[in-house]
Every structure is written in C-alpha cells, then in structure tokens.
Design an enzyme around this catalytic site. Structure first.
Site, PDB file in Angstrom:
ATOM      1  N   HIS A 304      -7.653  -8.486 -10.187  1.00  0.00           N
ATOM      2  CA  HIS A 304      -6.492  -7.692  -9.805  1.00  0.00           C
ATOM      3  C   HIS A 304      -6.672  -7.083  -8.414  1.00  0.00           C
ATOM      4  CE1 HIS A 304      -2.894  -5.250 -10.484  1.00  0.00           C
ATOM      5  NE2 HIS A 304      -3.542  -4.306  -9.819  1.00  0.00           N
ATOM      6  N   HIS A 322      -5.577  -6.445  -2.618  1.00  0.00           N
ATOM      7  CA  HIS A 322      -5.840  -5.453  -1.587  1.00  0.00           C
ATOM      8  C   HIS A 322      -7.022  -5.823  -0.695  1.00  0.00           C
ATOM      9  CE1 HIS A 322      -2.926  -2.638  -3.225  1.00  0.00           C
ATOM     10  NE2 HIS A 322      -3.385  -2.916  -4.417  1.00  0.00           N
ATOM     11  N   LYS A 369       5.374  -8.778  -1.695  1.00  0.00           N
ATOM     12  CA  LYS A 369       4.604  -7.551  -1.899  1.00  0.00           C
ATOM     13  C   LYS A 369       5.178  -6.565  -0.893  1.00  0.00           C
ATOM     14  CE  LYS A 369       0.811  -5.127  -3.254  1.00  0.00           C
ATOM     15  NZ  LYS A 369       0.437  -4.772  -4.613  1.00  0.00           N
TER      16      LYS A 369
END
Length: 427
Positions: A304, A322, A369
């Site tokens: 994730h 990220h 995103k």
C-alpha cells in the site's frame, strides 16, 4: 401646416428609434452573448489569494485523509474510455457519442489527451534482482554502512519523537542529492480539484544509473513487481518472493537508520528481543498480508505505502503509492502521467528542482491520484524507519521536522498493522 410639421417630426423620431433598435444587438445583448459563450481556453490559474483561502485549506485538509475529490468522476470515466480506444484503435469520442449531454469537460478531455513530449528512457540496472530470489545461504550482502554514525539515541531523542525522526534524517547517509544524482521538473501548480494537466513532461528528467547498483535501492526495486495493484484481489506470494523480503530486511538492517530504529525501539521496550528477532518483527510488520477491499490476504503495508493500489469498489481511485522510486520506474514505463504539483498553502513556497518534499497529482494506469505526497531522493531504509517509528510510538498525526521540512507524518492503523503512512507538508 401644423399638421404637416407634426407628421415630419414623427417620421424623424421613428427613424431615430429604428437606428437605435437595430436588430436587438445593443451592448447589453452583446454582453449576454459573451457571458453565454462556452469556455474555449484553459481556465485561469489560481491566484495566490485563492491559494491561501479557507476553501483551499479545506480541500488540502481533505487530501490529508488520503481521499480523492469528488470532481475526479470525469477522470474515471476517461479511464474507461481510454481502454475502449486502446481496444478499438479509435480516436476521441464526442460528448454526444458518450451520451452525456450534461458534461462540461469536453475541452478538458482534449486538454488531457494532448500528447506530451516523449520521455527519454533511462537504463535501469537489474543485474542482481533475480539473485535476490535465491535461498538465504546463497545471498551476499554489503558491509556495514553506518560509516561511524552515532546510532545510539540520546535521552532528548528518547523523550521527543520529533527529535528522533529528525535524527533519522541526519542518519540517511544513502539519500540522493538533487542535481547530482537526479533532476526533476515540477511543471506548474494547481489546486487539488483542478483537472487540467499542468506538466508538459514527466516529473523526472533523469536519474543516475548508479542509484540502481546501491544494495538497498536495488533490493527495494526487486520487490515492486511482486504485487497485483488492484485492491481486493488476493495476493499469491511465492517462496522466491518471501526470500526477497527477507533479503531486503537483512540489507537495510546494516544501515544507520535501521540500527538507530532498533536501539530506539529496544530502549522503549517495543523490540524486546535480539537483533534477529527485531528483523523478523520488521518483516512481519511490512510484508504480512491482511485484508483490504473486502478480501483477506489482498494487501500489505509495503504494497500500500510503496507500491500503490487501485480501488475497485465504486469509482476507481489510486490509494497509497507514496514512494518516489516506484514513481520513477512507473513513469519510465509510461504507466504514470505526472500532471503538476499542488499549490502549497503558504505564499512563496513553490517547489523547484531542489525540493525533496512534494505534493503532486498524477494518473497511474489511467486512474487519477488527485493528491499525493512523497519524499524525493530519500533512501528505502529511511522511509521504513520513520514510518515504523511513527507506527509504534506516534499517533495518527506526527508533526515533526525532517531536515529543512516541517512535516506531518500521517500513520493509519489497521489493527496491529500499518494501514497507510505518508508525509504531508506542514506549511
């Protein structure tokens, strides 16, 4: 005679009125016509007064919860149409063909589909990646990499999480230097809800090939292709992939940030066993599978946070993702479309090629995103260390200093696992 004069005057007045009335095209009518014209040009960019407004703060706050703005609906529709076009080889459809008479983003669709300059592809050295799948007895690791760094937490650091995290920044001896190891082009800025693409090219202009020969970077990269990006699909983990995970943890455990993390967690009673026990704890924390999207065994903290996932329920959205290395690799494969940075809330803090904390917007595999934040150029061991420390000893919000950057390290829990972790520029 009097009657004649009155008649002439009436004719003259009628003529004047007709000249004024024309075809009903007075100034007010022309203004109404202008106002009713559809927008044909790109929307004006936000002024700094708008950037620092309360409305922007609210939108930025919404981004902190790692959710996309509702205005991303048209992006998701576009993604579906992209698939149709790829399959049929056809061009862009009109609004009428889509059956959406109320859509107002026709000009934005054209804007989005404008072809970007071709990106120069850089060689990614993968020579050792397959070797990382071999049994532990066949693995070779680098030497100790702390270079005499002080990895013993001070009393002040043990009493202040912010100071401990800032110490980790100082201990990141493997961090890259902008301009020396890589170069980025931030493009232009936008607000979270704006959909137009504000970047002419990709985020990364170049990255030194030498980076992929560094042991922790190389082992990190070898893990990125082990996952199915669609949330809710059960992961299948092979024995070779399990070995890759163990090899990665072993490699980063030789670095200064992870040694400091172990000593810190030991002093706090979180890591109560040996260094080997600590490494097993780290492997479990980051790689053990758990349920997400309604399916057990479909996700992990590593997948994730660093790889990213695409939510399948309802509107498709990118969650997680990220990590700058994953971003670079996916951008080089043309799976990522960088669309510009998100305006900072404080005037005068526009990112540039030297900035190592970015808030950006992009599409991954055609899915938006709307806001994402990442630390550019930091090492894998540094990110593992800061997120692990925040998970065990911090809260959901962790306001800290990382070198020159005031940051809020967000850390969400899923039971006893890391649900998500990422930095937010605290300015």
């Amino acid at each position: 005679m009097e009657g004649l004069m009155k008649g002439l005057m009436n004719v003259a007045l009628d003529h004047i009125n007709n000249q004024r009335g024309g075809g009903g095209g007075g100034d007010d009518d022309r203004r109404d016509e202008r106002d009713s014209q559809p927008i044909r040009e790109e929307q004006p960019r936000s002024s700094w007064a708008q950037v620092v407004s309360g409305e922007d703060d609210e939108n930025h706050g919404a981004s902190n919860s790692n959710t996309c703005n509702s205005n991303t609906n048209t992006q998701e529709e576009r993604y579906g149409r992209n698939d149709d076009r790829r399959k049929s080889g056809g061009g862009s459809r009109t609004q009428k063909e889509e059956g959406d008479e109320n859509s107002t983003d026709g000009w934005e669709t054209v804007q989005q589909k404008k072809k970007k300059p071709s990106k120069q592809h850089h060689k990614v050295i993968k020579d050792n990646w397959n070797n990382y799948k071999r049994p532990a007895s066949e693995q070779g690791y680098s030497g100790e990499s702390d270079c005499g760094a002080d990895v013993e937490p001070s009393e002040e650091e043990l009493s202040d999480l912010s100071k401990a995290l800032n110490k980790l920044w100082d201990l990141d001896l493997n961090r890259l230097v902008p301009g020396k190891h890589y170069e980025i082009d931030c493009g232009e800025g936008k607000k979270v809800y704006q959909k137009q693409d504000m970047a002419e090219g990709g985020l990364f202009s170049w990255l030194s090939e030498e980076v992929f020969t560094r042991p922790t970077y190389s082992r990190f990269c070898s893990l990125l292709d082990n996952y199915n990006p669609h949330e809710g699909l059960k992961e299948v983990v092979t024995n070779e992939e399990i070995q890759e995970q163990a090899a990665f943890i072993e490699e980063i455990s030789r670095s200064a940030p992870i040694k400091y993390l172990y000593k810190y967690l030991s002093a706090k009673g979180v890591a109560s066993g040996s260094f080997q026990d600590f490494k097993r704890m780290m492997t479990s924390l980051w790689f053990d599978l758990y349920g997400r999207g309604g399916t057990s065994g479909s996700s992990s903290a590593f997948e994730h946070v660093f790889v990213g996932e695409i939510k399948q329920r309802g509107e498709q959205q990118v969650s997680g993702f990220h990590n700058w290395i994953q971003f670079y690799l996916e951008e080089s494969k043309e799976r990522v479309d960088y669309q510009g940075y998100i305006f900072p809330r404080r005037r005068g803090q526009v990112p540039d090629a030297e900035t190592q904390l970015l808030t950006i917007q992009f599409e991954w595999n055609g899915v938006l995103k709307s806001v994402s934040s990442t630390l550019v150029g930091v090492s894998p061991e540094f990110e593992i260390a800061i997120y692990t420390l925040c998970f065990y000893l911090g809260g959901e919000d962790n306001y800290v200093e990382l070198g020159p950057y005031p940051v809020n390290i967000k850390c969400y829990r899923l039971g006893n696992k890391i649900g998500s972790a990422f930095p937010i520029a605290d300015s």
